[in-house]
Design a protein around this motif. Sequence first.
Motif, PDB file in Angstrom:
ATOM      1  N   ASP A 148       0.846  -1.188   0.000  1.00 54.75           N
ATOM      2  CA  ASP A 148       0.000   0.000   0.000  1.00 54.75           C
ATOM      3  C   ASP A 148       0.889   1.249   0.000  1.00 54.75           C
ATOM      4  O   ASP A 148       1.853   1.316   0.766  1.00 54.75           O
ATOM      5  CB  ASP A 148      -0.898  -0.014   1.239  1.00 54.75           C
ATOM      6  N   PRO A 149       0.581   2.236  -0.840  1.00 56.07           N
ATOM      7  CA  PRO A 149       1.416   3.450  -0.914  1.00 56.07           C
ATOM      8  C   PRO A 149       1.529   4.228   0.398  1.00 56.07           C
ATOM      9  O   PRO A 149       2.457   5.010   0.579  1.00 56.07           O
ATOM     10  CB  PRO A 149       0.728   4.310  -1.985  1.00 56.07           C
ATOM     11  N   SER A 150       0.603   3.985   1.328  1.00 59.47           N
ATOM     12  CA  SER A 150       0.659   4.714   2.605  1.00 59.47           C
ATOM     13  C   SER A 150       1.681   4.120   3.574  1.00 59.47           C
ATOM     14  O   SER A 150       2.016   4.741   4.587  1.00 59.47           O
ATOM     15  CB  SER A 150      -0.722   4.726   3.261  1.00 59.47           C
ATOM     16  N   VAL A 151       2.180   2.908   3.293  1.00 56.11           N
ATOM     17  CA  VAL A 151       3.147   2.260   4.183  1.00 56.11           C
ATOM     18  C   VAL A 151       4.485   2.996   4.097  1.00 56.11           C
ATOM     19  O   VAL A 151       5.009   3.229   3.011  1.00 56.11           O
ATOM     20  CB  VAL A 151       3.309   0.761   3.832  1.00 56.11           C
ATOM     21  N   THR A 152       5.022   3.358   5.249  1.00 54.03           N
ATOM     22  CA  THR A 152       6.287   4.099   5.302  1.00 54.03           C
ATOM     23  C   THR A 152       7.459   3.162   5.586  1.00 54.03           C
ATOM     24  O   THR A 152       7.272   2.013   5.994  1.00 54.03           O
ATOM     25  CB  THR A 152       6.252   5.167   6.413  1.00 54.03           C
ATOM     26  N   ALA A 165      10.831 -13.998   8.293  1.00 52.03           N
ATOM     27  CA  ALA A 165       9.978 -12.887   7.870  1.00 52.03           C
ATOM     28  C   ALA A 165       9.136 -13.271   6.651  1.00 52.03           C
ATOM     29  O   ALA A 165       7.946 -12.937   6.590  1.00 52.03           O
ATOM     30  CB  ALA A 165      10.828 -11.655   7.565  1.00 52.03           C
ATOM     31  N   VAL A 166       9.731 -13.981   5.695  1.00 52.74           N
ATOM     32  CA  VAL A 166       8.964 -14.432   4.527  1.00 52.74           C
ATOM     33  C   VAL A 166       7.820 -15.324   4.990  1.00 52.74           C
ATOM     34  O   VAL A 166       6.666 -15.140   4.590  1.00 52.74           O
ATOM     35  CB  VAL A 166       9.858 -15.179   3.505  1.00 52.74           C
ATOM     36  N   ASP A 167       8.136 -16.290   5.843  1.00 54.58           N
ATOM     37  CA  ASP A 167       7.114 -17.225   6.331  1.00 54.58           C
ATOM     38  C   ASP A 167       5.987 -16.494   7.069  1.00 54.58           C
ATOM     39  O   ASP A 167       4.814 -16.848   6.932  1.00 54.58           O
ATOM     40  CB  ASP A 167       7.739 -18.268   7.268  1.00 54.58           C
ATOM     41  N   ALA A 168       6.338 -15.494   7.849  1.00 60.32           N
ATOM     42  CA  ALA A 168       5.348 -14.808   8.683  1.00 60.32           C
ATOM     43  C   ALA A 168       4.566 -13.726   7.937  1.00 60.32           C
ATOM     44  O   ALA A 168       3.379 -13.519   8.219  1.00 60.32           O
ATOM     45  CB  ALA A 168       6.043 -14.179   9.889  1.00 60.32           C
ATOM     46  N   LEU A 169       5.204 -13.029   6.992  1.00 61.12           N
ATOM     47  CA  LEU A 169       4.578 -11.849   6.401  1.00 61.12           C
ATOM     48  C   LEU A 169       3.976 -12.048   5.016  1.00 61.12           C
ATOM     49  O   LEU A 169       3.129 -11.261   4.601  1.00 61.12           O
ATOM     50  CB  LEU A 169       5.598 -10.698   6.351  1.00 61.12           C
ATOM     51  N   ASN A 170       4.394 -13.071   4.289  1.00 63.62           N
ATOM     52  CA  ASN A 170       3.860 -13.268   2.946  1.00 63.62           C
ATOM     53  C   ASN A 170       2.354 -13.521   3.016  1.00 63.62           C
ATOM     54  O   ASN A 170       1.876 -14.301   3.817  1.00 63.62           O
ATOM     55  CB  ASN A 170       4.562 -14.443   2.254  1.00 63.62           C
ATOM     56  N   ASN A 171       1.611 -12.797   2.175  1.00 61.62           N
ATOM     57  CA  ASN A 171       0.139 -12.890   2.102  1.00 61.62           C
ATOM     58  C   ASN A 171      -0.576 -12.323   3.319  1.00 61.62           C
ATOM     59  O   ASN A 171      -1.756 -12.612   3.529  1.00 61.62           O
ATOM     60  CB  ASN A 171      -0.331 -14.331   1.858  1.00 61.62           C
ATOM     61  N   GLN A 172       0.136 -11.521   4.126  1.00 59.17           N
ATOM     62  CA  GLN A 172      -0.493 -10.894   5.292  1.00 59.17           C
ATOM     63  C   GLN A 172      -0.922  -9.467   4.943  1.00 59.17           C
ATOM     64  O   GLN A 172      -0.411  -8.857   4.021  1.00 59.17           O
ATOM     65  CB  GLN A 172       0.477 -10.863   6.472  1.00 59.17           C
ATOM     66  N   ASP A 173      -1.857  -8.951   5.730  1.00 60.46           N
ATOM     67  CA  ASP A 173      -2.327  -7.588   5.531  1.00 60.46           C
ATOM     68  C   ASP A 173      -1.318  -6.611   6.129  1.00 60.46           C
ATOM     69  O   ASP A 173      -0.917  -6.750   7.278  1.00 60.46           O
ATOM     70  CB  ASP A 173      -3.680  -7.403   6.206  1.00 60.46           C
ATOM     71  N   LEU A 174      -0.906  -5.647   5.309  1.00 59.70           N
ATOM     72  CA  LEU A 174       0.005  -4.602   5.776  1.00 59.70           C
ATOM     73  C   LEU A 174      -0.461  -3.279   5.186  1.00 59.70           C
ATOM     74  O   LEU A 174      -0.403  -3.078   3.974  1.00 59.70           O
ATOM     75  CB  LEU A 174       1.440  -4.931   5.344  1.00 59.70           C
ATOM     76  N   GLY A 175      -0.989  -2.412   6.031  1.00 61.48           N
ATOM     77  CA  GLY A 175      -1.469  -1.113   5.569  1.00 61.48           C
ATOM     78  C   GLY A 175      -2.695  -1.194   4.676  1.00 61.48           C
ATOM     79  O   GLY A 175      -2.922  -0.323   3.852  1.00 61.48           O
ATOM     80  N   GLY A 176      -3.485  -2.254   4.817  1.00 57.86           N
ATOM     81  CA  GLY A 176      -4.704  -2.368   4.026  1.00 57.86           C
ATOM     82  C   GLY A 176      -4.558  -3.187   2.758  1.00 57.86           C
ATOM     83  O   GLY A 176      -5.523  -3.368   2.021  1.00 57.86           O
ATOM     84  N   SER A 177      -3.359  -3.693   2.464  1.00 56.17           N
ATOM     85  CA  SER A 177      -3.142  -4.539   1.288  1.00 56.17           C
ATOM     86  C   SER A 177      -2.509  -5.856   1.706  1.00 56.17           C
ATOM     87  O   SER A 177      -1.712  -5.897   2.639  1.00 56.17           O
ATOM     88  CB  SER A 177      -2.196  -3.854   0.294  1.00 56.17           C
ATOM     89  N   ARG A 178      -2.842  -6.908   0.993  1.00 53.73           N
ATOM     90  CA  ARG A 178      -2.219  -8.216   1.225  1.00 53.73           C
ATOM     91  C   ARG A 178      -0.892  -8.212   0.467  1.00 53.73           C
ATOM     92  O   ARG A 178      -0.868  -8.182  -0.754  1.00 53.73           O
ATOM     93  CB  ARG A 178      -3.139  -9.324   0.728  1.00 53.73           C
ATOM     94  N   VAL A 179       0.225  -8.224   1.204  1.00 53.54           N
ATOM     95  CA  VAL A 179       1.544  -8.089   0.582  1.00 53.54           C
ATOM     96  C   VAL A 179       2.111  -9.442   0.149  1.00 53.54           C
ATOM     97  O   VAL A 179       1.787 -10.478   0.713  1.00 53.54           O
ATOM     98  CB  VAL A 179       2.566  -7.392   1.519  1.00 53.54           C
ATOM     99  N   ARG A 180       2.941  -9.367  -0.874  1.00 51.91           N
ATOM    100  CA  ARG A 180       3.691 -10.532  -1.337  1.00 51.91           C
ATOM    101  C   ARG A 180       5.130 -10.328  -0.877  1.00 51.91           C
ATOM    102  O   ARG A 180       5.747  -9.304  -1.171  1.00 51.91           O
ATOM    103  CB  ARG A 180       3.631 -10.608  -2.864  1.00 51.91           C
ATOM    104  N   VAL A 181       5.660 -11.278  -0.129  1.00 48.31           N
ATOM    105  CA  VAL A 181       7.027 -11.172   0.383  1.00 48.31           C
ATOM    106  C   VAL A 181       7.816 -12.384  -0.108  1.00 48.31           C
ATOM    107  O   VAL A 181       7.376 -13.523   0.062  1.00 48.31           O
ATOM    108  CB  VAL A 181       7.057 -11.130   1.935  1.00 48.31           C
ATOM    109  N   GLU A 182       8.959 -12.117  -0.722  1.00 48.03           N
ATOM    110  CA  GLU A 182       9.813 -13.201  -1.229  1.00 48.03           C
ATOM    111  C   GLU A 182      11.257 -12.729  -1.245  1.00 48.03           C
ATOM    112  O   GLU A 182      11.530 -11.534  -1.111  1.00 48.03           O
ATOM    113  CB  GLU A 182       9.376 -13.620  -2.627  1.00 48.03           C
ATOM    114  N   ARG A 183      12.156 -13.671  -1.403  1.00 51.64           N
ATOM    115  CA  ARG A 183      13.569 -13.301  -1.505  1.00 51.64           C
ATOM    116  C   ARG A 183      13.778 -12.475  -2.765  1.00 51.64           C
ATOM    117  O   ARG A 183      13.249 -12.813  -3.818  1.00 51.64           O
ATOM    118  CB  ARG A 183      14.437 -14.558  -1.573  1.00 51.64           C
TER     119      ARG A 183
END
Length: 100
Positions: A29-33, A73-91
């Motif tokens: 999300d663009p609002s995430v700092t 962090a990848v295991d915990a944060l991938n596909n999680q909500d961050l700032g109103g969007s479901r983020v994709r986290v990968e190496r």
Amino acid sequence: AGSKGLVIGARHRSACVAMSQRLFFGNLDPSVTKEDLEDKCSKYGTVVDVWVARNPPGFAFVTYDDERDADDAVDALNNQDLGGSRVRVERARNPGGGAA
């Protein structure tokens, strides 16, 4: 000649480790700092760098001090909500800086 091969191998190995410690965050999300990401990511280990894209927005890179922390962090944060969007986290695929 044998020792030269060892030095080259060591350089190659450390480049691979550096790449594996750097994570790509997509669909951000663009609002995430930078501070938001740093706070969220520091729960999984020591963060050494955070770079958030602004033009165009929507992605970021986070670098950890330790490869295992990056994996956590990848295991915990991938596909999680961050700032109103479901983020994709990968190496990250590129071991360079955010402007690469």
